[in-house]
Write an enzyme that holds these catalytic residues in place. Sequence first.
Site, short mmCIF file in Angstrom:
data_model
loop_
_atom_site.label_atom_id
_atom_site.label_comp_id
_atom_site.label_asym_id
_atom_site.label_seq_id
_atom_site.Cartn_x
_atom_site.Cartn_y
_atom_site.Cartn_z
N GLU A 56 0.82 -1.20 0.00
CA GLU A 56 0.00 0.00 0.00
C GLU A 56 0.86 1.27 0.00
OE1 GLU A 56 -2.43 -3.35 1.51
OE2 GLU A 56 -0.44 -2.57 1.98
N PRO A 263 13.26 -11.49 -1.42
CA PRO A 263 12.15 -11.92 -0.56
C PRO A 263 11.26 -10.74 -0.18
CG PRO A 263 14.25 -12.80 0.24
CD PRO A 263 14.58 -11.76 -0.79
N ARG A 264 9.99 -11.04 0.02
CA ARG A 264 9.01 -9.99 0.34
C ARG A 264 9.26 -9.37 1.70
NH1 ARG A 264 5.23 -6.57 -1.96
NH2 ARG A 264 3.53 -6.16 -0.53
N MET A 304 15.79 -2.74 1.55
CA MET A 304 14.45 -2.18 1.38
C MET A 304 14.51 -0.98 0.44
SD MET A 304 12.31 -3.99 3.17
CE MET A 304 10.89 -2.90 3.29
N GLY A 305 13.45 -0.83 -0.35
CA GLY A 305 13.30 0.36 -1.18
C GLY A 305 14.10 0.35 -2.47
N GLU A 306 14.65 -0.81 -2.87
CA GLU A 306 15.48 -0.85 -4.07
C GLU A 306 14.93 -1.78 -5.14
OE1 GLU A 306 19.95 0.28 -3.03
OE2 GLU A 306 19.49 -1.81 -2.48
N ASN A 331 2.65 -6.72 -6.95
CA ASN A 331 2.57 -5.70 -8.01
C ASN A 331 3.24 -6.15 -9.31
OD1 ASN A 331 2.39 -3.38 -9.51
ND2 ASN A 331 3.05 -2.03 -7.86
N LEU A 333 2.92 -4.43 -12.05
CA LEU A 333 3.11 -3.25 -12.88
C LEU A 333 4.49 -2.63 -12.76
CD1 LEU A 333 -0.36 -1.56 -12.34
CD2 LEU A 333 0.41 -2.92 -14.30
N GLU A 334 5.19 -2.91 -11.66
CA GLU A 334 6.52 -2.32 -11.49
C GLU A 334 7.48 -2.80 -12.58
OE1 GLU A 334 6.70 -1.35 -6.73
OE2 GLU A 334 6.96 -3.43 -7.37
#
Length: 434
Positions: A56, A263-264, A304-306, A331, A333-334
Amino acid sequence: MGRRLYSTTLYALMPLIWQRVWRESLPERSRRERLGHIPDYREERVLWVHAASVGEVTTARSLIRSLIDDYPEHRVVVTTMTATGARQLVTLFADLVTHHFLPLDFPGAAHRFIERLQPELGLIVDTELWPNLIHAASDAGTPLAVVNGRITPKAFRRYRRFDALMRESLSRLVWVGAKSGEDAKRFRTLGVEARNLTVTGALKFDLDIDETRLGAGEALRASWGDRPVWIAASTHDGEEQAILEAHRQVLSQLPDALLILVPRHPQRFDTVYETCLAEAMTTVRRSRQEGVRPETQVYLGDTMGELMLLYACADMAFVGGSWLEDVGGHNLLEPAALGVPVLSGPCLESLREVADALVVEEARREVADGHALGRVLLELFDNPAERERLGTVARSLVDAHRGALALTRRHVARLIEARRLAYLMEEEGVEPPS
């Protein structure tokens, strides 16, 4: 009556609920936030966004950025339910926004949170419909809206079992921006008035592509030399074994192939690393700044964030969570927005409309298991023209569906202006029109 029974049930389950959220914390943040104990913002102008977790937060990224840019006189406060969502928020926005954990949906906690925050507008991303929170906002005169609203068939069936509770709660929302016509129908059935409902499309199509990150990804890929590279992203427990099986299949014919494995959940990074080693895969970790060598077989994206940066390194992308029915995919769409061919499993209930659109445009390949994934990877590595076609069509689909952000921004501006006028009328003692 329905909400009273709901609250009583929550109190009865409090030990289990508290145990569940105990681990969702940050060292610098008090767990008392879960009971609504946040600083007092009543002297400030606040816009509040709730984005439950990483997905989200990623979806809301462009909307949060627009709030920062469009309303510089406001403080943007973003709440999450999970610690991973909080970390993603910090990675994306640093100190441009303020983060708190959302309180548990006990009446007192919800009331305390709203009383101390007093936002001019609250925006719930996707669908986290907490009845006591909705009531606390409504009772305090805080307009609350849902953006990028979605209700899966499974969630719809669950909400229908508590029809009276949900109907009374959802009737208090000032606006719902639904992802699709089907989502709008479900919101309407659950009690949202037609005049407060708009089909905006999916915010995920309005991806904010950071050209600097893409450039860094391309440079990273170039440092690895001319070798086949694919990525398996947002993977869950139960998927990595099949992914490594597929990679072993690829290595049997393309021994210099490299898998980027992401990994998520960060709490699983160490476990997945041990799994790679147990499978005799030569593995390096991005978090340790370990370089990829010619003999490296797996590059573990344990940061994270990459993710977009790592997608930019790949020839193809398998999106995880799509082999697990209880997850329903992540997702798609990324990678599509970057022109990277998209592969996934069949379990995509949480993003069915996007998944089906990619299939209709022949922009996504579906694989049932690790063996099928390995076979499709080899097929596409051997066919650069088909890889390019898949990537081009996927990117065109994303571009064609952009527009949800602009429509959402217009409605947000309308709601903020309506709140401002209501406040001015209240200050002057003027009764609002009925």
